[in-house]
Scaffold this motif. Structure first.
Motif, PDB file in Angstrom:
ATOM      1  N   ALA A  33      37.125  37.373  40.980  1.00  0.00           N
ATOM      2  CA  ALA A  33      38.301  37.762  41.766  1.00  0.00           C
ATOM      3  C   ALA A  33      38.433  39.279  41.840  1.00  0.00           C
ATOM      4  O   ALA A  33      38.757  39.837  42.894  1.00  0.00           O
ATOM      5  CB  ALA A  33      39.559  37.147  41.156  1.00  0.00           C
ATOM      6  N   GLU A  34      38.186  39.965  40.737  1.00  0.00           N
ATOM      7  CA  GLU A  34      38.264  41.432  40.723  1.00  0.00           C
ATOM      8  C   GLU A  34      37.196  42.040  41.629  1.00  0.00           C
ATOM      9  O   GLU A  34      37.462  42.981  42.376  1.00  0.00           O
ATOM     10  CB  GLU A  34      38.094  41.961  39.294  1.00  0.00           C
ATOM     11  CG  GLU A  34      38.168  43.452  39.167  1.00  0.00           C
ATOM     12  CD  GLU A  34      39.552  44.015  39.441  1.00  0.00           C
ATOM     13  OE1 GLU A  34      39.628  45.201  39.799  1.00  0.00           O
ATOM     14  OE2 GLU A  34      40.538  43.276  39.308  1.00  0.00           O
ATOM     15  N   GLY A  35      35.995  41.495  41.597  1.00  0.00           N
ATOM     16  CA  GLY A  35      34.931  41.988  42.469  1.00  0.00           C
ATOM     17  C   GLY A  35      35.255  41.772  43.933  1.00  0.00           C
ATOM     18  O   GLY A  35      35.029  42.647  44.772  1.00  0.00           O
ATOM     19  N   ALA A  36      35.814  40.601  44.253  1.00  0.00           N
ATOM     20  CA  ALA A  36      36.196  40.330  45.638  1.00  0.00           C
ATOM     21  C   ALA A  36      37.308  41.276  46.083  1.00  0.00           C
ATOM     22  O   ALA A  36      37.306  41.764  47.214  1.00  0.00           O
ATOM     23  CB  ALA A  36      36.646  38.880  45.778  1.00  0.00           C
ATOM     24  N   ARG A  37      38.257  41.557  45.188  1.00  0.00           N
ATOM     25  CA  ARG A  37      39.351  42.478  45.514  1.00  0.00           C
ATOM     26  C   ARG A  37      38.811  43.882  45.768  1.00  0.00           C
ATOM     27  O   ARG A  37      39.222  44.564  46.715  1.00  0.00           O
ATOM     28  CB  ARG A  37      40.375  42.489  44.383  1.00  0.00           C
ATOM     29  CG  ARG A  37      41.610  43.280  44.668  1.00  0.00           C
ATOM     30  CD  ARG A  37      42.742  43.071  43.669  1.00  0.00           C
ATOM     31  NE  ARG A  37      42.368  42.923  42.283  1.00  0.00           N
ATOM     32  CZ  ARG A  37      42.416  41.767  41.608  1.00  0.00           C
ATOM     33  NH1 ARG A  37      42.816  40.658  42.217  1.00  0.00           N
ATOM     34  NH2 ARG A  37      42.068  41.710  40.353  1.00  0.00           N
ATOM     35  N   LEU A  38      37.864  44.321  44.946  1.00  0.00           N
ATOM     36  CA  LEU A  38      37.261  45.644  45.145  1.00  0.00           C
ATOM     37  C   LEU A  38      36.519  45.714  46.479  1.00  0.00           C
ATOM     38  O   LEU A  38      36.594  46.725  47.185  1.00  0.00           O
ATOM     39  CB  LEU A  38      36.319  45.983  43.995  1.00  0.00           C
ATOM     40  CG  LEU A  38      36.971  46.355  42.681  1.00  0.00           C
ATOM     41  CD1 LEU A  38      35.922  46.518  41.583  1.00  0.00           C
ATOM     42  CD2 LEU A  38      37.777  47.620  42.821  1.00  0.00           C
ATOM     43  N   LEU A  39      35.799  44.659  46.818  1.00  0.00           N
ATOM     44  CA  LEU A  39      35.081  44.651  48.097  1.00  0.00           C
ATOM     45  C   LEU A  39      36.049  44.694  49.273  1.00  0.00           C
ATOM     46  O   LEU A  39      35.803  45.380  50.270  1.00  0.00           O
ATOM     47  CB  LEU A  39      34.189  43.416  48.193  1.00  0.00           C
ATOM     48  CG  LEU A  39      32.931  43.451  47.346  1.00  0.00           C
ATOM     49  CD1 LEU A  39      32.182  42.128  47.458  1.00  0.00           C
ATOM     50  CD2 LEU A  39      32.032  44.596  47.759  1.00  0.00           C
ATOM     51  N   ARG A  40      37.167  43.952  49.188  1.00  0.00           N
ATOM     52  CA  ARG A  40      38.163  43.982  50.262  1.00  0.00           C
ATOM     53  C   ARG A  40      38.759  45.375  50.403  1.00  0.00           C
ATOM     54  O   ARG A  40      38.952  45.876  51.516  1.00  0.00           O
ATOM     55  CB  ARG A  40      39.274  42.973  49.992  1.00  0.00           C
ATOM     56  CG  ARG A  40      38.914  41.553  50.359  1.00  0.00           C
ATOM     57  CD  ARG A  40      40.134  40.655  50.374  1.00  0.00           C
ATOM     58  NE  ARG A  40      40.917  40.696  49.156  1.00  0.00           N
ATOM     59  CZ  ARG A  40      40.727  39.932  48.087  1.00  0.00           C
ATOM     60  NH1 ARG A  40      39.739  39.061  48.094  1.00  0.00           N
ATOM     61  NH2 ARG A  40      41.495  40.034  47.028  1.00  0.00           N
ATOM     62  N   ARG A  41      39.052  46.030  49.274  1.00  0.00           N
ATOM     63  CA  ARG A  41      39.603  47.388  49.323  1.00  0.00           C
ATOM     64  C   ARG A  41      38.624  48.357  49.960  1.00  0.00           C
ATOM     65  O   ARG A  41      38.993  49.186  50.795  1.00  0.00           O
ATOM     66  CB  ARG A  41      39.952  47.879  47.920  1.00  0.00           C
ATOM     67  CG  ARG A  41      41.190  47.259  47.351  1.00  0.00           C
ATOM     68  CD  ARG A  41      41.452  47.801  45.977  1.00  0.00           C
ATOM     69  NE  ARG A  41      42.569  47.137  45.348  1.00  0.00           N
ATOM     70  CZ  ARG A  41      42.893  47.266  44.083  1.00  0.00           C
ATOM     71  NH1 ARG A  41      42.181  48.048  43.300  1.00  0.00           N
ATOM     72  NH2 ARG A  41      43.926  46.625  43.590  1.00  0.00           N
ATOM     73  N   ARG A  42      37.364  48.271  49.572  1.00  0.00           N
ATOM     74  CA  ARG A  42      36.351  49.165  50.143  1.00  0.00           C
ATOM     75  C   ARG A  42      36.201  48.929  51.644  1.00  0.00           C
ATOM     76  O   ARG A  42      36.087  49.861  52.432  1.00  0.00           O
ATOM     77  CB  ARG A  42      35.001  48.953  49.460  1.00  0.00           C
ATOM     78  CG  ARG A  42      34.931  49.546  48.091  1.00  0.00           C
ATOM     79  CD  ARG A  42      33.548  49.356  47.515  1.00  0.00           C
ATOM     80  NE  ARG A  42      33.507  49.801  46.133  1.00  0.00           N
ATOM     81  CZ  ARG A  42      32.504  49.573  45.328  1.00  0.00           C
ATOM     82  NH1 ARG A  42      31.440  48.927  45.760  1.00  0.00           N
ATOM     83  NH2 ARG A  42      32.532  50.005  44.086  1.00  0.00           N
TER      84      ARG A  42
END
Length: 84
Positions: A33-42
């Motif tokens: 979930a944290e990785g997906a959130r970081l990708l969405r932010r980027r």
């Protein structure tokens, strides 16, 4: 005992003494979930930056078409009438 052997033995001793710490059961899901959130932010940041760049280029193009900075400015004064 040579220096590398002593270091290796000390590391082995530390590893054997260390007790296993419990790992949360949902660790993988939280990391995903944290990785997906970081990708969405980027992706959102990259989209915002490209949108800003394109808006700036569009504003520059419209400005240059309206103002036409490459043409000669109109004369400020009228030419003298007659001779001296």
């Amino acid at each position: 005992m040579s220096l590398p052997d002593r270091k290796e033995a000390e590391v082995r001793r530390l590893l054997e003494q260390r007790t296993a710490e419990p790992v949360p059961a949902d660790l993988a899901e939280r990391a995903l979930a944290e990785g997906a959130r970081l990708l969405r932010r980027r992706r959102a940041l990259r989209t915002a930056l490209w949108t800003g760049v394109l808006a700036g280029l569009l504003a520059l193009a419209v400005w240059s078409l309206v103002i036409q900075p490459w043409s000669d400015p109109p004369p400020v004064t009228t030419p003298p009438a007659g001779g001296w």
